[in-house]
Design an enzyme around this catalytic site. Structure first.
Site, PDB file in Angstrom:
ATOM      1  N   LYS A 176      -9.400  -3.861   7.022  1.00 34.21           N
ATOM      2  CA  LYS A 176      -9.276  -2.293   6.812  1.00 34.21           C
ATOM      3  C   LYS A 176     -10.094  -2.127   5.618  1.00 34.21           C
ATOM      4  CE  LYS A 176      -5.561  -0.051   6.012  1.00 34.21           C
ATOM      5  NZ  LYS A 176      -5.572   0.585   4.426  1.00 34.21           N
ATOM      6  N   ASP A 192      -3.063  -3.085   1.032  1.00 27.71           N
ATOM      7  CA  ASP A 192      -3.140  -3.476  -0.503  1.00 27.71           C
ATOM      8  C   ASP A 192      -1.956  -2.737  -1.205  1.00 27.71           C
ATOM      9  OD1 ASP A 192      -4.194  -1.019  -0.173  1.00 27.71           O
ATOM     10  OD2 ASP A 192      -5.808  -1.568  -1.439  1.00 27.71           O
ATOM     11  N   GLU A 202      -4.477   9.388   6.302  1.00 34.32           N
ATOM     12  CA  GLU A 202      -3.393   9.261   5.372  1.00 34.32           C
ATOM     13  C   GLU A 202      -3.430  10.748   4.702  1.00 34.32           C
ATOM     14  OE1 GLU A 202      -2.843   5.872   2.982  1.00 34.32           O
ATOM     15  OE2 GLU A 202      -1.278   6.815   1.816  1.00 34.32           O
ATOM     16  N   ASP A 248      -6.054  -5.715   4.698  1.00 30.56           N
ATOM     17  CA  ASP A 248      -6.962  -4.641   3.803  1.00 30.56           C
ATOM     18  C   ASP A 248      -7.992  -5.538   2.736  1.00 30.56           C
ATOM     19  OD1 ASP A 248      -6.428  -1.954   3.925  1.00 30.56           O
ATOM     20  OD2 ASP A 248      -4.765  -2.228   2.747  1.00 30.56           O
ATOM     21  N   GLU A 267     -11.205   1.594   2.950  1.00 29.00           N
ATOM     22  CA  GLU A 267     -11.198   2.894   2.529  1.00 29.00           C
ATOM     23  C   GLU A 267     -12.599   3.663   2.275  1.00 29.00           C
ATOM     24  OE1 GLU A 267      -8.369   3.639  -0.619  1.00 29.00           O
ATOM     25  OE2 GLU A 267      -6.966   2.136   0.552  1.00 29.00           O
TER      26      GLU A 267
HETATM   27  O1  KIV Z   1      -2.237  -0.476   1.915  1.00 27.45           O
HETATM   28  C1  KIV Z   1      -1.433  -0.164   3.055  1.00 27.45           C
HETATM   29  O2  KIV Z   1      -0.290  -0.281   3.356  1.00 27.45           O
HETATM   30  C2  KIV Z   1      -2.034   0.899   3.890  1.00 27.45           C
HETATM   31  C3  KIV Z   1      -1.318   1.755   4.590  1.00 27.45           C
HETATM   32  C4  KIV Z   1      -0.192   2.720   3.915  1.00 27.45           C
HETATM   33  C5  KIV Z   1      -2.027   2.546   5.714  1.00 27.45           C
HETATM   34  O3  KIV Z   1      -3.183   1.235   3.734  1.00 27.45           O
END
Ligand code: KIV
Length: 273
Positions: free
Chosen positions: A118, A49, A187, A88, A120
């Site tokens: 993915k 994202d 991160e 994401d 968070e």
């Molecule tokens: O959104 C993204 O690109 C990420 C990476 C930085 C891990 O989550």
């Protein structure tokens, strides 16, 4: 042999099995042409994202929508032949409940064809990760500096500096691993902490501003290419300065158009040369 050179597409199971093995190579991609260029060289194409900031010019990732992620995810999946494509889940698409997360993650997988999502969060997202994993949705977790929580964190600030912060990041790592995430992005955390977590948990860690000891590394492609110049986090390594090249090309093109030297006869129809 690196999975990156194998004939079959990389799966989440392959990645899970890379704990303590060959480092996992991951870059973000948001478009089909870029995905095609990166695909032979990486294990994971992450449709992050971060596209909100580097493609759409948003100040943070908070304004990214599910529709944006699906459109870009589908483009990357169409171009990828080898890498495992992970998309994401954007802010607001999964935090409400495991059911909301399932509905949106299933939509992302069905409409893009990606292999995994993915999300968070650590301890607070463990029940959601378990809910998704038990229902056939592979989850890559993301802990430490979680950009969707930028307003709660008070900025893009590295995590794990105090003992309390370090204990929280460690607890998050254990929670997402126990909940069934197949890997975890760490991160913006202190290097010794990322190293310790990598030694302690049983799933691959993928670092960004973390540690060379992580089981893999990820960077944002626009940062790597020098295409994003709003700011440069400490952990970014620019391998090229394409931003400057693009600017130079635009300058030359503008000069040639103004001087009427472009288009030349070779670019025109019906003109004898
Ligand atoms: O959104 C993204 O690109 C990420 C990476 C930085 C891990 O989550």
């Amino acid at each position: 042999m690196s999975v990156a050179t194998a004939a079959k597409p990389v799966t989440t199971r392959d990645l899970r099995a890379r704990k303590d093995g060959d480092p996992i190579v991951c870059l973000t991609a948001y478009t089909a042409p870029m995905a095609r260029l990166l695909d032979p060289h990486v294990d994971v194409l992450l449709v992050g994202d971060s596209l909100g900031m580097v493609v759409y010019g948003l100040p943070t990732t908070v304004g990214v929508t599910l529709e944006m992620m699906i459109a870009h995810g589908a483009a990357v999946v169409r171009a990828a032949e080898h890498a495992c494509v992970v998309v994401d889940l954007p802010f607001g698409a999964y935090q409400e409940s495991p059911e909301q997360a399932f509905r949106n993650a299933a939509r992302v997988m069905m409409e893009t064809g990606c292999a995994a999502v993915k999300l968070e969060g650590g301890v607070e997202m463990a029940a959601t990760i378990r809910f998704l994993a038990e229902r056939g949705i592979p989850v890559m977790a993301h802990i430490g500096l979680t950009p969707q929580a930028v307003h709660a964190l008070g900025g893009f600030i590295s995590q794990g500096k105090t003992e309390a912060e370090a204990a929280k990041v460690s607890a998050d790592a254990r929670a997402v691993a126990e909940a069934g995430a197949f890997s975890v992005v760490i991160e913006g955390v202190q290097e010794p902490l990322a190293r310790k977590i990598t030694e302690e948990i049983g799933i691959p860690t993928i670092g960004i501003g973390a540690s060379p000891a992580c089981d893999g590394q990820v960077l944002v492609i626009d940062d790597v290419l020098g295409m994003f110049s709003d700011f440069k986090p400490k952990f970014v390594k620019r391998y090229a300065d394409l931003g400057a090249e693009v600017s130079e090309v635009a300058k030359r093109y503008a000069a040639e158009v103004k001087a009427r030297t472009f288009p030349g006869p070779e670019h025109c129809f019906g003109v004898k040369r």
